[in-house]
Design a protein around this motif. Structure first.
Motif, PDB file in Angstrom:
ATOM      1  N   HIS A  45      29.400  31.213  45.148  1.00  0.00           N
ATOM      2  CA  HIS A  45      29.794  29.807  45.103  1.00  0.00           C
ATOM      3  C   HIS A  45      31.302  29.653  44.946  1.00  0.00           C
ATOM      4  N   TYR A  46      31.901  30.389  44.027  1.00  0.00           N
ATOM      5  CA  TYR A  46      33.320  30.236  43.752  1.00  0.00           C
ATOM      6  C   TYR A  46      34.215  31.162  44.588  1.00  0.00           C
ATOM      7  N   GLY A  47      33.655  32.122  45.277  1.00  0.00           N
ATOM      8  CA  GLY A  47      34.482  33.064  46.013  1.00  0.00           C
ATOM      9  C   GLY A  47      34.482  32.903  47.514  1.00  0.00           C
ATOM     10  N   PHE A  48      33.626  32.033  48.056  1.00  0.00           N
ATOM     11  CA  PHE A  48      33.504  31.944  49.519  1.00  0.00           C
ATOM     12  C   PHE A  48      34.757  31.374  50.166  1.00  0.00           C
ATOM     13  N   ILE A  49      35.249  30.230  49.704  1.00  0.00           N
ATOM     14  CA  ILE A  49      36.422  29.602  50.333  1.00  0.00           C
ATOM     15  C   ILE A  49      37.681  30.451  50.134  1.00  0.00           C
ATOM     16  N   PRO A  50      37.954  31.003  48.932  1.00  0.00           N
ATOM     17  CA  PRO A  50      39.122  31.894  48.829  1.00  0.00           C
ATOM     18  C   PRO A  50      39.028  33.107  49.757  1.00  0.00           C
ATOM     19  N   MET A  51      37.808  33.626  49.967  1.00  0.00           N
ATOM     20  CA  MET A  51      37.649  34.753  50.888  1.00  0.00           C
ATOM     21  C   MET A  51      38.002  34.331  52.318  1.00  0.00           C
ATOM     22  N   ILE A  52      37.569  33.155  52.736  1.00  0.00           N
ATOM     23  CA  ILE A  52      37.882  32.664  54.079  1.00  0.00           C
ATOM     24  C   ILE A  52      39.387  32.480  54.239  1.00  0.00           C
ATOM     25  N   ILE A  53      40.057  31.952  53.210  1.00  0.00           N
ATOM     26  CA  ILE A  53      41.510  31.769  53.276  1.00  0.00           C
ATOM     27  C   ILE A  53      42.214  33.120  53.380  1.00  0.00           C
ATOM     28  N   LEU A  54      41.781  34.116  52.600  1.00  0.00           N
ATOM     29  CA  LEU A  54      42.406  35.438  52.677  1.00  0.00           C
ATOM     30  C   LEU A  54      42.201  36.087  54.040  1.00  0.00           C
ATOM     31  N   ILE A  55      41.010  35.949  54.584  1.00  0.00           N
ATOM     32  CA  ILE A  55      40.748  36.504  55.913  1.00  0.00           C
ATOM     33  C   ILE A  55      41.617  35.801  56.951  1.00  0.00           C
ATOM     34  N   GLY A  56      41.745  34.478  56.830  1.00  0.00           N
ATOM     35  CA  GLY A  56      42.573  33.725  57.778  1.00  0.00           C
ATOM     36  C   GLY A  56      44.042  34.084  57.676  1.00  0.00           C
TER      37      GLY A  56
END
Length: 72
Positions: A45-56
């Motif tokens: 829940h708390y790590g999905f969006i930061p992971m997407i930003i790091l990948i981007g």
């Protein structure tokens, strides 16, 4: 086929609780599985969006943070 659901009281009971020796392997596995899935849910829940930003930000064209966060 109906499944059976058992309700267990949380915390200490007044009738005496089972010792760790009385608990079966299946009960321990159910407890650890439930604990692990709850932790995985919170991490996801708390790590999905930061992971997407790091990948981007590590992609080939190297966009800026404002470009990643803007809807356009």
């Amino acid at each position: 086929m109906a499944s059976r659901v058992s309700l267990k009281a949380k915390g200490k009971s007044s009738k005496g609780s089972k010792g760790t020796e009385d608990r079966s392997y299946v009960d321990c596995m159910k407890e650890w599985t439930t604990w692990g899935l709850r932790k995985a849910k919170v991490i996801t829940h708390y790590g999905f969006i930061p992971m997407i930003i790091l990948i981007g930000m590590n992609s080939d064209p190297k966009p800026q943070l404002s470009q990643l966060l803007s809807p356009v």
